[in-house]
Design an enzyme around this catalytic site. Structure first.
Site, short mmCIF file in Angstrom:
data_model
loop_
_atom_site.label_atom_id
_atom_site.label_comp_id
_atom_site.label_asym_id
_atom_site.label_seq_id
_atom_site.Cartn_x
_atom_site.Cartn_y
_atom_site.Cartn_z
N LYS A 1 12.07 -23.14 -5.86
CA LYS A 1 13.20 -23.91 -6.34
C LYS A 1 12.80 -25.07 -7.22
O LYS A 1 13.63 -25.63 -7.94
CB LYS A 1 13.97 -24.50 -5.13
CG LYS A 1 14.55 -23.51 -4.19
CD LYS A 1 15.29 -24.32 -3.09
CE LYS A 1 15.43 -23.50 -1.85
NZ LYS A 1 15.97 -24.32 -0.75
N GLY A 2 11.54 -25.49 -7.15
CA GLY A 2 11.11 -26.74 -7.77
C GLY A 2 11.44 -26.93 -9.24
O GLY A 2 11.62 -28.05 -9.69
N ASP B 1 7.62 -26.91 -11.66
CA ASP B 1 7.67 -28.37 -11.50
C ASP B 1 6.27 -28.97 -11.54
O ASP B 1 6.02 -29.96 -12.21
CB ASP B 1 8.38 -28.74 -10.19
CG ASP B 1 7.84 -27.99 -8.95
OD1 ASP B 1 6.94 -27.14 -9.09
OD2 ASP B 1 8.33 -28.28 -7.84
N ASP C 1 -0.65 -27.54 -8.70
CA ASP C 1 -1.48 -28.26 -7.74
C ASP C 1 -2.76 -27.43 -7.56
O ASP C 1 -3.67 -27.53 -8.39
CB ASP C 1 -0.65 -28.39 -6.46
CG ASP C 1 -1.28 -29.23 -5.38
OD1 ASP C 1 -2.17 -30.01 -5.70
OD2 ASP C 1 -0.88 -29.10 -4.21
N LYS D 1 -1.57 -31.90 -11.16
CA LYS D 1 -2.45 -32.65 -10.25
C LYS D 1 -3.82 -31.98 -10.31
O LYS D 1 -4.17 -31.18 -9.44
CB LYS D 1 -1.91 -32.49 -8.82
CG LYS D 1 -1.32 -33.72 -8.20
CD LYS D 1 -1.18 -33.53 -6.70
CE LYS D 1 0.23 -33.32 -6.27
NZ LYS D 1 0.38 -33.19 -4.79
N PHE E 1 1.43 -37.02 -2.98
CA PHE E 1 2.54 -36.09 -2.80
C PHE E 1 3.78 -36.71 -3.42
O PHE E 1 4.19 -37.81 -3.08
CB PHE E 1 2.77 -35.78 -1.32
CG PHE E 1 3.66 -34.59 -1.14
CD1 PHE E 1 3.14 -33.31 -1.22
CD2 PHE E 1 5.03 -34.74 -0.96
CE1 PHE E 1 3.96 -32.20 -1.11
CE2 PHE E 1 5.86 -33.64 -0.85
CZ PHE E 1 5.33 -32.36 -0.93
N VAL E 2 4.34 -36.00 -4.39
CA VAL E 2 5.47 -36.56 -5.14
C VAL E 2 6.76 -35.79 -4.89
O VAL E 2 6.74 -34.60 -4.56
CB VAL E 2 5.17 -36.60 -6.65
CG1 VAL E 2 4.07 -37.62 -6.95
CG2 VAL E 2 4.79 -35.23 -7.19
N ASP F 1 10.52 -31.46 -3.81
CA ASP F 1 11.04 -31.82 -2.49
C ASP F 1 9.94 -32.17 -1.50
O ASP F 1 8.77 -31.83 -1.69
CB ASP F 1 11.82 -30.65 -1.90
CG ASP F 1 10.88 -29.51 -1.44
OD1 ASP F 1 10.08 -29.05 -2.28
OD2 ASP F 1 10.92 -29.14 -0.26
N ARG G 1 15.17 -33.66 -3.90
CA ARG G 1 15.17 -32.93 -5.17
C ARG G 1 16.11 -33.57 -6.19
O ARG G 1 15.95 -33.42 -7.39
CB ARG G 1 15.62 -31.47 -4.97
CG ARG G 1 14.64 -30.62 -4.18
CD ARG G 1 15.04 -29.14 -4.30
NE ARG G 1 14.43 -28.30 -3.27
CZ ARG G 1 13.24 -27.74 -3.36
NH1 ARG G 1 12.49 -27.92 -4.42
NH2 ARG G 1 12.77 -26.99 -2.38
P1 IMP Z 1 0.14 -24.74 -6.01
O1 IMP Z 1 0.37 -23.30 -5.66
O2 IMP Z 1 -0.79 -25.41 -5.02
O3 IMP Z 1 -0.27 -24.99 -7.43
O4 IMP Z 1 1.48 -25.50 -5.73
C1 IMP Z 1 2.54 -25.38 -6.52
C2 IMP Z 1 3.82 -25.60 -5.76
O5 IMP Z 1 3.65 -26.43 -4.60
C3 IMP Z 1 4.76 -26.33 -6.66
O6 IMP Z 1 5.57 -25.43 -7.37
C4 IMP Z 1 5.55 -27.18 -5.69
O7 IMP Z 1 6.68 -26.46 -5.24
C5 IMP Z 1 4.63 -27.42 -4.53
N1 IMP Z 1 3.97 -28.76 -4.64
C6 IMP Z 1 2.68 -29.03 -4.96
N2 IMP Z 1 2.43 -30.34 -4.96
C7 IMP Z 1 3.61 -30.92 -4.64
C8 IMP Z 1 4.02 -32.30 -4.50
O8 IMP Z 1 3.27 -33.28 -4.67
N3 IMP Z 1 5.33 -32.49 -4.16
C9 IMP Z 1 6.21 -31.47 -3.96
N4 IMP Z 1 5.87 -30.19 -4.09
C10 IMP Z 1 4.59 -29.92 -4.42
MG MG Z 2 7.46 -24.86 -6.55
#
Ligand code: IMP
Ligand code: MG
Length: 172
Positions: free
Chosen positions: A41-42, A98, A101, A129, A150-151, A157, A163
């Protein structure tokens, strides 16, 4: 203003940066059409503002994945929750999320979309990040690079809350 939140990126900075991204995307794809696929949803708040700053024809679709559950820690297991609805074979795809990470979510979606034989795939994220990256993923358009906090807000969210905040804030 919630006392547990530190504003990292204001509403005005977001608006300015989203406009710049829209202009860059419009000029990079000048004369072509793109299919913007938002990762739910982000991505939905960012995507709704971004597509309105893009001046070439844009078709919008969404894909739903889950990796986090309600926790603030990342997971390497990404699951498809809802699929795209339009055919994308031979089309130019702009994947929108969004935040990147660890990179597991975008890596999963990119691989899945690639299997449908689009003409090309580019990736656009509002936030990066980089300190937590585990996979080497190429990101074509980045709004802001942020520290390892963590944002929330502007689509992001914590346990499904925040959100709707118009800015990006870190949880204290
Ligand atoms: P990744 O798979 O670790 O790259 O994470 C990506 C997903 O994790 C993003 O689409 C977000 O939904 C969630 N996410 C990662 N870091 C944050 C954060 O700091 N705040 C909120 N959601 C996060
Ligand atoms: Mg996401």
């Amino acid at each position: 203003m919630n006392q547990n939140l530190d504003i990292l990126i204001t509403e005005e900075s977001i608006r300015k940066r989203v406009k710049e991204l829209g202009e860059k995307i419009s000029s990079d794809y000048a004369g072509r059409e793109i299919i913007a696929i938002g990762i739910l949803k982000g991505a939905w708040v960012f995507m709704s503002d971004l597509v309105r700053e893009i001046e070439i024809p844009v078709i919008c679709d969404f894909i739903g994945v889950s990796s986090y559950g309600d926790a603030a820690v990342s997971s390497e297991r990404v699951k498809l929750i809802s699929d795209i609805r339009i055919p994308i074979n031979g089309k130019e795809i702009l994947l929108i999320d969004d935040i990147i990470d660890t990179g597991f979510s975008i890596n999963f979606v990119k691989g899945y979309i690639k299997s449908m034989n689009p003409a090309g795939i580019k990736v656009c994220v509002l936030l990066d990040k980089p300190s937590r990256r585990k996979l080497d993923i190429h990101v074509d358009y980045t709004g802001f690079t942020i520290p390892d906090r963590f944002v929330v807000g502007y689509g992001l969210d914590y346990a499904e809350k925040y959100r709707n905040l118009p800015y990006i804030a870190a949880i204290k």
